[in-house]
Design a protein around this motif. Structure first.
Motif, short mmCIF file in Angstrom:
data_model
loop_
_atom_site.label_atom_id
_atom_site.label_comp_id
_atom_site.label_asym_id
_atom_site.label_seq_id
_atom_site.Cartn_x
_atom_site.Cartn_y
_atom_site.Cartn_z
N SER A 82 0.83 -1.21 0.00
CA SER A 82 0.00 0.00 0.00
C SER A 82 0.86 1.26 0.00
O SER A 82 0.59 2.21 -0.74
CB SER A 82 -0.93 -0.01 1.22
N ASN A 83 1.91 1.25 0.81
CA ASN A 83 2.78 2.43 0.89
C ASN A 83 3.59 2.63 -0.38
O ASN A 83 3.86 3.76 -0.79
CB ASN A 83 3.71 2.31 2.10
N LEU A 84 4.01 1.54 -1.02
CA LEU A 84 4.76 1.66 -2.27
C LEU A 84 3.90 2.27 -3.38
O LEU A 84 4.40 2.98 -4.25
CB LEU A 84 5.30 0.29 -2.70
N LEU A 85 2.60 1.98 -3.34
CA LEU A 85 1.70 2.58 -4.32
C LEU A 85 1.64 4.10 -4.13
O LEU A 85 1.70 4.86 -5.10
CB LEU A 85 0.30 1.97 -4.19
N VAL A 86 1.52 4.54 -2.88
CA VAL A 86 1.51 5.98 -2.59
C VAL A 86 2.84 6.62 -2.99
O VAL A 86 2.87 7.70 -3.58
CB VAL A 86 1.22 6.23 -1.09
N LEU A 87 3.94 5.94 -2.69
CA LEU A 87 5.26 6.45 -3.06
C LEU A 87 5.37 6.59 -4.57
O LEU A 87 5.95 7.57 -5.07
CB LEU A 87 6.35 5.52 -2.52
N ALA A 88 4.85 5.62 -5.31
CA ALA A 88 4.90 5.69 -6.77
C ALA A 88 4.13 6.89 -7.30
O ALA A 88 4.57 7.57 -8.24
CB ALA A 88 4.33 4.39 -7.36
N LEU A 89 2.99 7.19 -6.69
CA LEU A 89 2.20 8.36 -7.12
C LEU A 89 2.97 9.66 -6.86
O LEU A 89 2.97 10.56 -7.69
CB LEU A 89 0.86 8.37 -6.38
N HIS A 90 3.62 9.74 -5.70
CA HIS A 90 4.40 10.94 -5.39
C HIS A 90 5.61 11.05 -6.31
O HIS A 90 5.99 12.16 -6.72
CB HIS A 90 4.85 10.90 -3.93
N ALA A 91 6.22 9.92 -6.64
CA ALA A 91 7.36 9.94 -7.56
C ALA A 91 6.92 10.38 -8.95
O ALA A 91 7.65 11.10 -9.65
CB ALA A 91 8.00 8.55 -7.62
N THR A 176 7.30 10.40 6.58
CA THR A 176 8.48 11.13 6.11
C THR A 176 9.01 10.53 4.81
O THR A 176 9.34 11.24 3.86
CB THR A 176 9.59 11.12 7.18
N SER A 177 9.08 9.21 4.76
CA SER A 177 9.57 8.56 3.54
C SER A 177 8.62 8.78 2.37
O SER A 177 9.07 8.99 1.23
CB SER A 177 9.77 7.06 3.79
N LEU A 178 7.32 8.77 2.62
CA LEU A 178 6.36 8.98 1.54
C LEU A 178 6.40 10.40 1.00
O LEU A 178 6.14 10.63 -0.19
CB LEU A 178 4.94 8.66 2.03
N PHE A 179 6.74 11.35 1.86
CA PHE A 179 6.75 12.76 1.44
C PHE A 179 8.10 13.19 0.85
O PHE A 179 8.22 14.34 0.43
CB PHE A 179 6.41 13.67 2.63
N LEU A 180 9.09 12.32 0.82
CA LEU A 180 10.41 12.70 0.30
C LEU A 180 10.35 13.22 -1.15
O LEU A 180 10.93 14.27 -1.44
CB LEU A 180 11.38 11.52 0.39
N ALA A 208 13.53 6.14 0.20
CA ALA A 208 12.24 5.89 0.84
C ALA A 208 11.93 4.41 0.99
O ALA A 208 11.32 4.00 1.98
CB ALA A 208 11.14 6.57 0.03
N VAL A 209 12.32 3.58 0.01
CA VAL A 209 11.94 2.17 0.05
C VAL A 209 12.45 1.46 1.30
O VAL A 209 11.66 0.81 2.01
CB VAL A 209 12.41 1.45 -1.24
N PRO A 210 13.74 1.53 1.65
CA PRO A 210 14.16 0.87 2.90
C PRO A 210 13.52 1.48 4.15
O PRO A 210 13.27 0.76 5.12
CB PRO A 210 15.69 1.06 2.91
N MET A 211 13.24 2.78 4.11
CA MET A 211 12.55 3.40 5.24
C MET A 211 11.16 2.82 5.41
O MET A 211 10.69 2.59 6.53
CB MET A 211 12.49 4.92 5.04
N LEU A 212 10.47 2.57 4.29
CA LEU A 212 9.13 2.00 4.35
C LEU A 212 9.16 0.56 4.85
O LEU A 212 8.24 0.12 5.56
CB LEU A 212 8.47 2.05 2.96
N VAL A 213 10.19 -0.17 4.49
CA VAL A 213 10.32 -1.54 4.98
C VAL A 213 10.48 -1.54 6.50
O VAL A 213 9.80 -2.29 7.21
CB VAL A 213 11.53 -2.24 4.32
N VAL A 214 11.34 -0.67 7.00
CA VAL A 214 11.54 -0.58 8.46
C VAL A 214 10.25 -0.12 9.15
O VAL A 214 9.88 -0.66 10.21
CB VAL A 214 12.69 0.40 8.77
#
Length: 249
Positions: A82-91, A176-180, A208-214
């Protein structure tokens, strides 16, 4: 070389040059992005808490899921997806900013009429679109998450602030990682450094990806223990019986 090929080649050169410059002081560059993203995360969490305080008369029945109960690897993968999808949209917003601010102006001389007008003003249109989309997204998230927080708070008879404190360890890192990418977008657009946005997209996603994993691991395996320690209660068990949800305390 046609206009599109020239713009692409120019973008690749600018991206490589930007990455070489950033290698001289990577901490300073990433620090600005992290500071901006953390500020946005703090603002969103503050808005969530405000909505939760103002919301009344709603109760949310919770189930045994993170962050209220320890989960498993399946929960980690679900949260991460779910978070990777949001990150992709921001990217994608970052890439769109690069195209609008750096690539389109290079092609403007080869256009005419409305197409030329759009190419010449691509940066302004991109800023307006991303600002409106980001504001709408943040307001929606603040309301939905705050409304849910108020419901869980009412159901458990616990302060919304205490509940929010229990999820801060993973929430701050996650947001924080999603908003990078968006932080990099805002910083670059304010300075007119549109040609840096493609490089910023690559670097911010890599960070952001390793931050989201953690963050997902903390939410599933750590936050439930913190939640129990802060509230001194164990979440109610919710199970299905004949199509109905039955709460077992």
């Amino acid at each position: 070389m046609d206009a599109s090929a020239y713009a692409f080649a120019h973008g690749v050169r600018q991206t490589r040059a930007t990455l070489r410059v950033w290698q001289r002081a990577p901490g300073a560059v990433a620090g600005r992005w992290v500071a901006g993203a953390a500020l946005a995360a703090a603002g969103l969490l503050g808005a969530v808490l405000l909505v939760a305080w103002l919301d009344h008369g709603y109760q949310q029945v919770i189930s045994l899921q993170p962050p209220f109960a320890v989960g498993n690897l399946r929960n980690v993968l679900h949260i991460l997806a779910s978070n990777l999808l949001v990150l992709a949209l921001h990217a994608m917003a970052c890439v769109a900013g690069f195209i609008a601010g750096s690539s389109l102006p290079l092609q403007a001389r080869y256009q005419s009429g409305i197409s030329r007008w759009v190419h010449e003003r691509g940066a302004r249109l991109a800023i307006a679109f991303v600002v409106c989309a980001t504001a709408f997204s943040l307001c929606t998230q603040a309301y939905v998450i705050g409304h849910t927080l108020a419901g869980v708070s009412g159901f458990l008879h616990v302060s919304p602030a205490l509940l929010l404190l229990g999820v801060l360890p993973h929430a701050v890192l996650e947001l924080t990682s999603l908003f990078l990418p968006l932080a990099a977008w805002i910083i670059a657009s304010r300075k007119g450094e549109w040609e840096q946005l493609l490089a910023a997209t690559v670097v911010t996603v890599a960070l952001a990806v390793p931050m989201l994993v953690v963050a997902a691991l903390i939410e599933v395996y750590v936050s439930p223990h913190l939640f129990t320690a802060l509230t001194h209660i164990h979440p109610p068990i919710v199970r299905r019986s004949g199509g109905w949800l039955v709460v077992v305390r």
